[in-house]
Design a protein around this motif. Sequence first.
Motif, PDB file in Angstrom:
ATOM      1  N   ALA A 295       0.823  -1.204   0.000  1.00  0.00           N
ATOM      2  CA  ALA A 295       0.000   0.000   0.000  1.00  0.00           C
ATOM      3  C   ALA A 295       0.862   1.261   0.000  1.00  0.00           C
ATOM      4  O   ALA A 295       0.570   2.235  -0.713  1.00  0.00           O
ATOM      5  N   VAL A 296       1.930   1.263   0.778  1.00  0.00           N
ATOM      6  CA  VAL A 296       2.837   2.417   0.808  1.00  0.00           C
ATOM      7  C   VAL A 296       3.547   2.573  -0.535  1.00  0.00           C
ATOM      8  O   VAL A 296       3.712   3.689  -1.037  1.00  0.00           O
ATOM      9  N   ASP A 297       3.937   1.472  -1.142  1.00  0.00           N
ATOM     10  CA  ASP A 297       4.568   1.542  -2.461  1.00  0.00           C
ATOM     11  C   ASP A 297       3.623   2.161  -3.492  1.00  0.00           C
ATOM     12  O   ASP A 297       4.024   3.014  -4.293  1.00  0.00           O
ATOM     13  N   ARG A 298       2.371   1.733  -3.466  1.00  0.00           N
ATOM     14  CA  ARG A 298       1.396   2.304  -4.409  1.00  0.00           C
ATOM     15  C   ARG A 298       1.238   3.808  -4.183  1.00  0.00           C
ATOM     16  O   ARG A 298       1.127   4.588  -5.134  1.00  0.00           O
ATOM     17  N   ALA A 299       1.235   4.219  -2.915  1.00  0.00           N
ATOM     18  CA  ALA A 299       1.095   5.639  -2.606  1.00  0.00           C
ATOM     19  C   ALA A 299       2.284   6.438  -3.138  1.00  0.00           C
ATOM     20  O   ALA A 299       2.119   7.542  -3.672  1.00  0.00           O
ATOM     21  N   ALA A 300       3.484   5.872  -3.002  1.00  0.00           N
ATOM     22  CA  ALA A 300       4.671   6.557  -3.515  1.00  0.00           C
ATOM     23  C   ALA A 300       4.621   6.670  -5.029  1.00  0.00           C
ATOM     24  O   ALA A 300       4.914   7.732  -5.604  1.00  0.00           O
ATOM     25  N   TRP A 301       4.239   5.574  -5.690  1.00  0.00           N
ATOM     26  CA  TRP A 301       4.162   5.604  -7.142  1.00  0.00           C
ATOM     27  C   TRP A 301       3.087   6.593  -7.617  1.00  0.00           C
ATOM     28  O   TRP A 301       3.268   7.283  -8.614  1.00  0.00           O
ATOM     29  N   ALA A 302       1.954   6.665  -6.881  1.00  0.00           N
ATOM     30  CA  ALA A 302       0.886   7.589  -7.260  1.00  0.00           C
ATOM     31  C   ALA A 302       1.353   9.032  -7.167  1.00  0.00           C
ATOM     32  O   ALA A 302       1.047   9.862  -8.037  1.00  0.00           O
ATOM     33  N   GLY A 303       2.098   9.368  -6.098  1.00  0.00           N
ATOM     34  CA  GLY A 303       2.616  10.726  -5.966  1.00  0.00           C
ATOM     35  C   GLY A 303       3.562  11.082  -7.088  1.00  0.00           C
ATOM     36  O   GLY A 303       3.519  12.194  -7.639  1.00  0.00           O
ATOM     37  N   ALA A 304       4.419  10.138  -7.460  1.00  0.00           N
ATOM     38  CA  ALA A 304       5.356  10.400  -8.556  1.00  0.00           C
ATOM     39  C   ALA A 304       4.619  10.561  -9.877  1.00  0.00           C
ATOM     40  O   ALA A 304       4.907  11.482 -10.658  1.00  0.00           O
ATOM     41  N   MET A 305       3.666   9.699 -10.139  1.00  0.00           N
ATOM     42  CA  MET A 305       2.932   9.779 -11.399  1.00  0.00           C
ATOM     43  C   MET A 305       2.146  11.084 -11.505  1.00  0.00           C
ATOM     44  O   MET A 305       2.106  11.727 -12.561  1.00  0.00           O
ATOM     45  N   ALA A 306       1.514  11.506 -10.418  1.00  0.00           N
ATOM     46  CA  ALA A 306       0.683  12.706 -10.463  1.00  0.00           C
ATOM     47  C   ALA A 306       1.478  13.943 -10.858  1.00  0.00           C
ATOM     48  O   ALA A 306       0.969  14.826 -11.548  1.00  0.00           O
ATOM     49  N   LEU A 307       2.734  14.006 -10.425  1.00  0.00           N
ATOM     50  CA  LEU A 307       3.555  15.175 -10.719  1.00  0.00           C
ATOM     51  C   LEU A 307       4.538  14.946 -11.861  1.00  0.00           C
ATOM     52  O   LEU A 307       5.260  15.865 -12.259  1.00  0.00           O
ATOM     53  N   GLY A 308       4.597  13.720 -12.380  1.00  0.00           N
ATOM     54  CA  GLY A 308       5.578  13.423 -13.413  1.00  0.00           C
ATOM     55  C   GLY A 308       6.991  13.374 -12.863  1.00  0.00           C
ATOM     56  O   GLY A 308       7.953  13.748 -13.554  1.00  0.00           O
ATOM     57  N   ALA A 309       7.131  12.906 -11.630  1.00  0.00           N
ATOM     58  CA  ALA A 309       8.443  12.808 -10.993  1.00  0.00           C
ATOM     59  C   ALA A 309       8.929  11.360 -11.009  1.00  0.00           C
ATOM     60  O   ALA A 309       8.234  10.455 -11.489  1.00  0.00           O
ATOM     61  N   ARG A 310      10.105  11.166 -10.489  1.00  0.00           N
ATOM     62  CA  ARG A 310      10.643   9.822 -10.309  1.00  0.00           C
ATOM     63  C   ARG A 310      10.690   9.518  -8.817  1.00  0.00           C
ATOM     64  O   ARG A 310      10.893  10.418  -8.002  1.00  0.00           O
ATOM     65  N   ALA A 311      10.539   8.250  -8.481  1.00  0.00           N
ATOM     66  CA  ALA A 311      10.608   7.824  -7.079  1.00  0.00           C
ATOM     67  C   ALA A 311      11.489   6.592  -6.977  1.00  0.00           C
ATOM     68  O   ALA A 311      11.372   5.666  -7.785  1.00  0.00           O
ATOM     69  N   THR A 312      12.367   6.598  -5.996  1.00  0.00           N
ATOM     70  CA  THR A 312      13.203   5.443  -5.691  1.00  0.00           C
ATOM     71  C   THR A 312      12.929   5.037  -4.247  1.00  0.00           C
ATOM     72  O   THR A 312      13.040   5.863  -3.336  1.00  0.00           O
ATOM     73  N   THR A 313      12.556   3.787  -4.053  1.00  0.00           N
ATOM     74  CA  THR A 313      12.216   3.288  -2.719  1.00  0.00           C
ATOM     75  C   THR A 313      13.233   2.253  -2.285  1.00  0.00           C
ATOM     76  O   THR A 313      13.405   1.227  -2.949  1.00  0.00           O
TER      77      THR A 313
END
Length: 465
Positions: A295-313
């Motif tokens: 669930a936390v991973d999905r939240a991180a990916w959603a934040g990155a997608m919404a802004l067009g950013a990259r996320a590394t976990t």
Amino acid sequence: MTASVPGPVPAAQLKERARAAIEACRERLLDLSEDLQRHPETGFREHRTAATVAGWFTELGLPFESDLSLTGVKARMPGRTPGPTVAVLGELDALVLPRHPLADPETGAAHACGHHAQVASMIGAAVGLAAVRQHLDGDVAFLAVPAEESVELEWRREQVRAGELKHLVGKADLLARGAFDDVDMAMLCHTSGQPARLSVGDSHNGSVVKRITFTGRASHAGSSPWHGVNALKAATLAISAIDAQRDTFRDEDAVRVNAVLPHGGDAPTAVPDRAELEVVIRARTLDALRGACAAVDRAAWAGAMALGARATTETTLNYLPHHQDPALVEVARTNGTALFGPGAVAPGRHLGASTDMGDLGAVMPVLHPFTAGATGDAHSVDYAVTDHVLAALEPAVLMAWCVIDLLVDGAAQAHDVLARRERRTAAKPDERPAADRYSDFRAGFDGLTHYDGTHDTVRGTEGEL
């Protein structure tokens, strides 16, 4: 001519000998607990505390190893005959709590969880058991273990990358290095501010730590913000998405998700191009822990997608869920009732906190009672051990009595503990070293995952959840 083996002595007499030896050392043990409380050190840096423990082992004539997982100290007390090995543990480390009244003014370390009393109780148990060791059918290991608390994580990650550590917390690192390969079961006593004199059978959540780095693009925040990609807003959206998940977690899974934002940009005049989240995820079982992590991973990916950013976990399993061995709980309850009376022993409960005794409990029977002697809320500025008799001296007697019960009469109770565990797991005994068995439990958690919100693609490396 062979040395004679002492004849059988009733366990009750051995317990009184052990208690008398501990009482004879009473003032020194209380001074030890108070001294360590005044000299807190954080995990993997507990050099003064470890040296103090080594000095006691030397005085007791116990051979020991030091510098295990940087600061750990391990001694061994052979019994009269070979048999199971019971470990008595004490945790060396303190928290980082600069505003605590007893905090170290330079490091901010403070004993706001009572580990100093644990160390004193471990030493006290060694004093008591030394008086009866010739009647024990098995060995006792005494381990002063580093870094139970999950603090200074970035420094610890650097030590892992440099090869100085394998894991972020002490028992996990000691397990991976084989320090528990020759141990069959383990125990420690932890102080608390609870009203009961003793609580036996408590369980704890497991814990995963995630460091999520959002990468965007900097631009002038006033004249051309549209050229930027705001990493801070991606992070705050992720936090909101995490919060939105909370009512999807089942009550019985005891899920806790806590996040902080240690970095959110360099200046308000520029669109932040980097933001970092530190997230701690806790749950009662491994399956619930995996679900909450997803669930936390999905939240991180959603934040990155919404802004067009990259996320590394970066995901690290911090603690496995902790469940005490029922047979050892029975031993502790019997001895606690004899010491303190039946009304003073509380039943176990589930706690939302975490401990790396869970890691140890994954590969062997463990015991982790809570004793009185502290006031205030653990991990807070008002927590302090105020009664070192309740927090250090009495637990020393309790653990010495438990070890005696386990290792007298051919170590019958210790063998029973091990046999009952095998029956509960419905598995054949696993003869592999503890280090190898432990690696199986960690499999699939640790890893690095990348999400590119600019292209809507995801790729992961080893250990993706």
